[in-house]
Scaffold this active site. Structure first.
Site, PDB file in Angstrom:
ATOM      1  N   SER A  13      47.118  48.185  71.340  1.00 20.02           N
ATOM      2  CA  SER A  13      46.439  49.419  70.928  1.00 20.02           C
ATOM      3  C   SER A  13      46.933  50.549  71.832  1.00 20.02           C
ATOM      4  O   SER A  13      46.891  50.453  73.060  1.00 20.02           O
ATOM      5  CB  SER A  13      44.919  49.246  71.059  1.00 20.02           C
ATOM      6  OG  SER A  13      44.291  50.507  71.094  1.00 20.02           O
ATOM      7  N   GLY A  71      45.110  53.637  47.766  1.00 24.15           N
ATOM      8  CA  GLY A  71      45.654  54.938  48.129  1.00 24.15           C
ATOM      9  C   GLY A  71      45.329  56.048  47.149  1.00 24.15           C
ATOM     10  O   GLY A  71      44.605  55.858  46.171  1.00 24.15           O
ATOM     11  N   GLU A  74      39.780  49.361  47.571  1.00 27.32           N
ATOM     12  CA  GLU A  74      39.808  50.815  47.789  1.00 27.32           C
ATOM     13  C   GLU A  74      41.199  51.137  48.291  1.00 27.32           C
ATOM     14  O   GLU A  74      41.547  50.803  49.426  1.00 27.32           O
ATOM     15  CB  GLU A  74      38.773  51.221  48.844  1.00 27.32           C
ATOM     16  CG  GLU A  74      37.336  50.904  48.506  1.00 27.32           C
ATOM     17  CD  GLU A  74      36.794  51.747  47.379  1.00 27.32           C
ATOM     18  OE1 GLU A  74      37.452  52.728  46.990  1.00 27.32           O
ATOM     19  OE2 GLU A  74      35.720  51.413  46.877  1.00 27.32           O
ATOM     20  N   LYS A 127      38.282  41.861  59.309  1.00 25.87           N
ATOM     21  CA  LYS A 127      39.622  41.942  59.900  1.00 25.87           C
ATOM     22  C   LYS A 127      40.063  43.396  59.948  1.00 25.87           C
ATOM     23  O   LYS A 127      40.436  43.977  58.934  1.00 25.87           O
ATOM     24  CB  LYS A 127      40.642  41.130  59.097  1.00 25.87           C
ATOM     25  CG  LYS A 127      41.908  40.929  59.931  1.00 25.87           C
ATOM     26  CD  LYS A 127      43.176  40.829  59.135  1.00 25.87           C
ATOM     27  CE  LYS A 127      43.867  42.118  58.872  1.00 25.87           C
ATOM     28  NZ  LYS A 127      44.350  42.871  60.028  1.00 25.87           N
ATOM     29  N   GLU A 164      52.273  58.479  48.173  1.00 31.89           N
ATOM     30  CA  GLU A 164      51.259  58.837  49.171  1.00 31.89           C
ATOM     31  C   GLU A 164      51.939  58.952  50.533  1.00 31.89           C
ATOM     32  O   GLU A 164      52.527  57.990  51.018  1.00 31.89           O
ATOM     33  CB  GLU A 164      50.178  57.745  49.216  1.00 31.89           C
ATOM     34  CG  GLU A 164      49.062  58.081  50.174  1.00 31.89           C
ATOM     35  CD  GLU A 164      48.051  56.956  50.319  1.00 31.89           C
ATOM     36  OE1 GLU A 164      48.468  55.799  50.455  1.00 31.89           O
ATOM     37  OE2 GLU A 164      46.842  57.258  50.307  1.00 31.89           O
ATOM     38  N   LYS A 182      43.056  53.592  38.297  1.00 32.64           N
ATOM     39  CA  LYS A 182      44.494  53.305  38.286  1.00 32.64           C
ATOM     40  C   LYS A 182      44.912  52.654  39.626  1.00 32.64           C
ATOM     41  O   LYS A 182      44.232  51.767  40.111  1.00 32.64           O
ATOM     42  CB  LYS A 182      45.277  54.587  37.970  1.00 32.64           C
ATOM     43  CG  LYS A 182      44.825  55.228  36.639  1.00 32.64           C
ATOM     44  CD  LYS A 182      45.802  56.265  36.129  1.00 32.64           C
ATOM     45  CE  LYS A 182      45.773  57.551  36.899  1.00 32.64           C
ATOM     46  NZ  LYS A 182      46.636  58.600  36.316  1.00 32.64           N
ATOM     47  N   ASP A 202      41.799  54.611  69.936  1.00 33.29           N
ATOM     48  CA  ASP A 202      42.498  53.727  68.992  1.00 33.29           C
ATOM     49  C   ASP A 202      43.332  54.507  67.972  1.00 33.29           C
ATOM     50  O   ASP A 202      44.419  54.079  67.587  1.00 33.29           O
ATOM     51  CB  ASP A 202      41.444  52.946  68.170  1.00 33.29           C
ATOM     52  CG  ASP A 202      41.421  51.456  68.493  1.00 33.29           C
ATOM     53  OD1 ASP A 202      42.255  50.999  69.279  1.00 33.29           O
ATOM     54  OD2 ASP A 202      40.555  50.761  67.937  1.00 33.29           O
ATOM     55  N   CYS A 260      42.619  58.644  52.577  1.00 34.04           N
ATOM     56  CA  CYS A 260      42.947  58.211  51.207  1.00 34.04           C
ATOM     57  C   CYS A 260      42.663  59.323  50.209  1.00 34.04           C
ATOM     58  O   CYS A 260      43.312  59.430  49.186  1.00 34.04           O
ATOM     59  CB  CYS A 260      42.154  56.960  50.862  1.00 34.04           C
ATOM     60  SG  CYS A 260      40.391  57.155  51.080  1.00 34.04           S
ATOM     61  N   THR A 313      49.475  46.278  49.337  1.00 33.01           N
ATOM     62  CA  THR A 313      48.710  45.165  49.925  1.00 33.01           C
ATOM     63  C   THR A 313      47.566  44.782  48.982  1.00 33.01           C
ATOM     64  O   THR A 313      47.306  43.597  48.760  1.00 33.01           O
ATOM     65  CB  THR A 313      48.125  45.568  51.306  1.00 33.01           C
ATOM     66  OG1 THR A 313      49.095  46.304  52.028  1.00 33.01           O
ATOM     67  CG2 THR A 313      47.696  44.374  52.096  1.00 33.01           C
TER      68      THR A 313
HETATM   69  P1  NAD Z   1      47.572  48.356  54.816  1.00 34.12           P
HETATM   70  O1  NAD Z   1      47.468  47.975  53.388  1.00 34.12           O
HETATM   71  O2  NAD Z   1      48.894  48.220  55.486  1.00 34.12           O
HETATM   72  O3  NAD Z   1      46.560  47.472  55.689  1.00 34.12           O
HETATM   73  C1  NAD Z   1      45.171  47.428  55.439  1.00 34.12           C
HETATM   74  C2  NAD Z   1      44.609  46.148  56.010  1.00 34.12           C
HETATM   75  O4  NAD Z   1      45.167  45.045  55.306  1.00 34.12           O
HETATM   76  C3  NAD Z   1      44.963  45.934  57.479  1.00 34.12           C
HETATM   77  O5  NAD Z   1      43.865  45.338  58.130  1.00 34.12           O
HETATM   78  C4  NAD Z   1      46.140  44.981  57.384  1.00 34.12           C
HETATM   79  O6  NAD Z   1      46.330  44.211  58.558  1.00 34.12           O
HETATM   80  C5  NAD Z   1      45.709  44.116  56.217  1.00 34.12           C
HETATM   81  N1  NAD Z   1      46.798  43.377  55.560  1.00 34.12           N
HETATM   82  C6  NAD Z   1      48.113  43.702  55.505  1.00 34.12           C
HETATM   83  N2  NAD Z   1      48.797  42.771  54.807  1.00 34.12           N
HETATM   84  C7  NAD Z   1      47.891  41.845  54.409  1.00 34.12           C
HETATM   85  C8  NAD Z   1      47.968  40.639  53.648  1.00 34.12           C
HETATM   86  N3  NAD Z   1      49.128  40.192  53.167  1.00 34.12           N
HETATM   87  N4  NAD Z   1      46.840  39.943  53.416  1.00 34.12           N
HETATM   88  C9  NAD Z   1      45.658  40.382  53.879  1.00 34.12           C
HETATM   89  N5  NAD Z   1      45.515  41.507  54.620  1.00 34.12           N
HETATM   90  C10 NAD Z   1      46.620  42.228  54.882  1.00 34.12           C
HETATM   91  O7  NAD Z   1      47.003  49.831  54.938  1.00 34.12           O
HETATM   92  P2  NAD Z   1      46.948  50.760  56.234  1.00 34.12           P
HETATM   93  O8  NAD Z   1      48.339  51.252  56.520  1.00 34.12           O
HETATM   94  O9  NAD Z   1      46.205  50.057  57.337  1.00 34.12           O
HETATM   95  O10 NAD Z   1      46.025  51.958  55.717  1.00 34.12           O
HETATM   96  C11 NAD Z   1      46.502  53.017  54.994  1.00 34.12           C
HETATM   97  C12 NAD Z   1      46.213  52.842  53.515  1.00 34.12           C
HETATM   98  O11 NAD Z   1      44.828  52.635  53.287  1.00 34.12           O
HETATM   99  C13 NAD Z   1      46.567  54.076  52.709  1.00 34.12           C
HETATM  100  O12 NAD Z   1      47.270  53.721  51.550  1.00 34.12           O
HETATM  101  C14 NAD Z   1      45.226  54.667  52.340  1.00 34.12           C
HETATM  102  O13 NAD Z   1      45.233  55.450  51.196  1.00 34.12           O
HETATM  103  C15 NAD Z   1      44.382  53.453  52.203  1.00 34.12           C
HETATM  104  N6  NAD Z   1      42.958  53.811  52.331  1.00 34.12           N
HETATM  105  C16 NAD Z   1      42.157  53.802  51.210  1.00 34.12           C
HETATM  106  C17 NAD Z   1      40.824  54.169  51.298  1.00 34.12           C
HETATM  107  C18 NAD Z   1      39.913  54.167  50.090  1.00 34.12           C
HETATM  108  O14 NAD Z   1      38.710  54.107  50.276  1.00 34.12           O
HETATM  109  N7  NAD Z   1      40.411  54.239  48.879  1.00 34.12           N
HETATM  110  C19 NAD Z   1      40.289  54.539  52.538  1.00 34.12           C
HETATM  111  C20 NAD Z   1      41.123  54.542  53.652  1.00 34.12           C
HETATM  112  C21 NAD Z   1      42.460  54.163  53.537  1.00 34.12           C
END
Ligand code: NAD
Length: 506
Positions: free
Chosen positions: A35, A263, A261, A186, A396, A466, A104, A295, A243
């Protein structure tokens, strides 16, 4: 951009890096996580994340704790007390949580303080929802009373991103616990500490051991285990669309419910009849607050042709005047991005857009000066001369990058706004409410803001259409997303069923 000012850094002890494995503080045995404080690149904590073995231990303990009548058998008002105690704990530690989250993620203390307050309110709200949710006596069609009741699902995995950890953690953990489940959280690897601080608060609030875990670690290792494990009954995920898609595919294999939830590339619309001062402030806040790492960021701006030139030139001047600064500085409006790697991704998006013909109106790089040297700062950036089909208008960026385009009329606007893979949010600035209503109903988005942006209420459901996801969080129904519905038929006639009756009577 104004110059740096002096400010005091909060003095706070960071979590020691142990994981919270179903009620026990243990050192992780998974991949190393670092971190970093995004403002200066200093290391906050190096810790070992959760391995598969750590995750399996947490799941086994959570299963026993969730099945225990000491939890499952609690009456709603008794279980609600646990949520209120967690809310009290968050409120009592709000400054600490804010300081840790700022370390963080690099977000300003003002913003992380608001996120801590919102997390406390979320636990309080779902305690109240639990206490006041009625079961249904449904309309009878025969001799049986019919009831619809709800049971906990069992074990819920909550997987969260790094941008607003304490708030997105609470949005999943509070309704899932209120519903009577055990929760395995997680958090993202860039922001493990604030979720571990939440574990400390939950522990001190006296939640029975085993019901809550915080397992930072690699998505492909511990995240994957949580998604695929047969004992996990639901995954509630917030993060990137790719993801989310992968998790949905894995969930389909298990026939497991998921909520996603994801992007966004949300349009903000400024009509010629708008209060343009209000619109200007709204557009600035909509894209540049949280340094665009949101997001719901209003990252595609459509301005009606007659006011386009004047509005955009005011917007550029106001953007250049934003205070890009240290997250501990109360005057800061735009703090650093979460990580140098993320800044490199944001810069790549901008470089590609410029190579494809976009015009840079402001920003487009890191700020200069001693304060910014080792941090992951990026200037608020505006790009014009783009078309809605360009990649910069479709992808995004998740950073402080706004694209601006003119529109001609309502039909043109609706087509442009909807011509995008995402459907998370939309902002409309107009003095003509019937017009805002028409636009808001026609545009694909889970949330519409009229003459405002990024306002939130825990009682209003939130989610996307979507590629922005499926399912809704928050609101009174939020608790039901973590429950299984069950129908009861209770016969009140005492009459045996028709052809079987003859057999029994003889
Ligand atoms: P990310 O998808 O890279 O990671 C999100 C989480 O998923 C992390 O904890 C990550 O470790 C975990 N992860 C990654 N690969 C995985 C797998 N194969 N299996 C299970 N878990 C896995 O996203 P990020 O970079 O941490 O966050 C940014 C994204 O989150 C942006 O696209 C943003 O738009 C989105 N977001 C959406 C909302 C919403 O409410 N719609 C809110 C905040 C962020």
């Amino acid at each position: 951009m104004t110059q740096m000012s002096t400010f005091a850094a909060p003095d706070v002890a960071l979590p020691d890096g142990r994981l919270y494995v179903a009620g026990e503080w243990e050192r992780g045995t998974g991949a190393e996580i670092t971190s970093v404080f995004p403002a200066d690149g200093s290391i906050n904590r190096v810790l070992k994340g959760a391995s598969r073995a750590d995750g399996e231990r947490a799941i086994a303990r959570a299963k026993a704790a969730q099945a225990d009548p000491a939890w499952r058998g609690l009456k709603p008002h008794e279980r609600a007390r646990h949520l209120y105690a967690i809310a009290d704990g968050i409120e009592a530690n709000a400054d600490r949580i804010a300081a840790i989250q700022t370390r963080d993620t690099g977000k300003t203390l003002r913003e992380t303080g608001a996120l801590a307050a919102s997390a406390a309110a979320t636990f309080r709200y779902f305690g109240a929802v639990l206490e006041t949710s009625d079961e249904d006596l449904t309309t009878r069609r025969g001799d049986a009373l019919t009831l619809s009741v709800h049971e906990p699902l069992g074990l819920v995995a909550a997987i969260t991103p790094w941008n607003s950890p304490i708030a997105s953690d609470a949005q999943k953990v509070a309704p899932a616990l209120a519903a009577g489940n055990a929760v395995l959280l997680k958090p993202a690897s860039w922001s493990p500490l604030v979720s571990l601080e939440l574990a400390r608060i939950v522990d001190e609030a006296g939640l029975p051991k085993g019901l809550f875990s915080v397992l930072p670690g690699a998505g492909r290792e511990i995240g994957n285990l949580l998604v695929e494990h047969p004992d996990i009954a639901k995954v509630s995920f917030t993060g990137g669309t790719e993801t989310g898609r992968r998790i949905a595919r894995q969930a389909a294999e298990k026939l497991m419910p998921v909520s996603l939830e994801l992007g966004g590339k949300s349009p903000t619309i400024v009509c010629a009849d708008a209060d343009l001062d209000l619109a200007l402030a709204g557009v600035l806040f909509g894209i540049f607050s949280s340094t665009g790492q949101s997001c719901i960021a209003g990252s595609r701006l459509f301005v009606e042709r007659p006011v386009y030139d004047a509005f955009v030139s005011r917007l550029v001047a106001a953007t250049k005047a934003l205070k890009v600064g240290h997250p501990h500085d109360p005057a800061t409006q735009v703090a650093p991005l979460v990580h140098l790697d993320h800044r490199a991704e944001v810069a790549d998006h901008v470089a590609r857009a410029l190579a494809e013909g976009a015009k840079l109106l402001c920003g487009g790089g890191a700020p200069e000066g001693e304060l910014y040297e080792n941090g992951s700062y990026y200037l608020p950036t505006i790009l014009a001369r783009v078309t809605n089909a360009d990649r910069i208008c479709r992808d995004e960026v998740f950073g402080p990058v706004l694209v601006v385009m003119p529109f001609e009329d309502e039909d043109d606007l609706i087509a442009l706004a909807n011509d995008n893979d995402y459907g998370l949010a939309c902002g409309i600035y107009s003095r003509d409410f019937p017009k805002s209503w028409r636009l808001g109903r026609a545009i694909n988005a889970g949330t519409i803001w009229v003459n405002t942006y990024k306002q939130f209420s825990i009682s209003a459901p939130f989610g996307g259409e979507k590629d922005s996801g499926m399912g809704r969080e928050k609101g009174r129904q939020g608790i039901r997303a973590y429950m299984a519905q069950k129908s009861f038929y209770v016969d009140v006639s005492g009459t045996p069923l028709p052809w079987a009756a003859a057999q029994v009577m003889t």
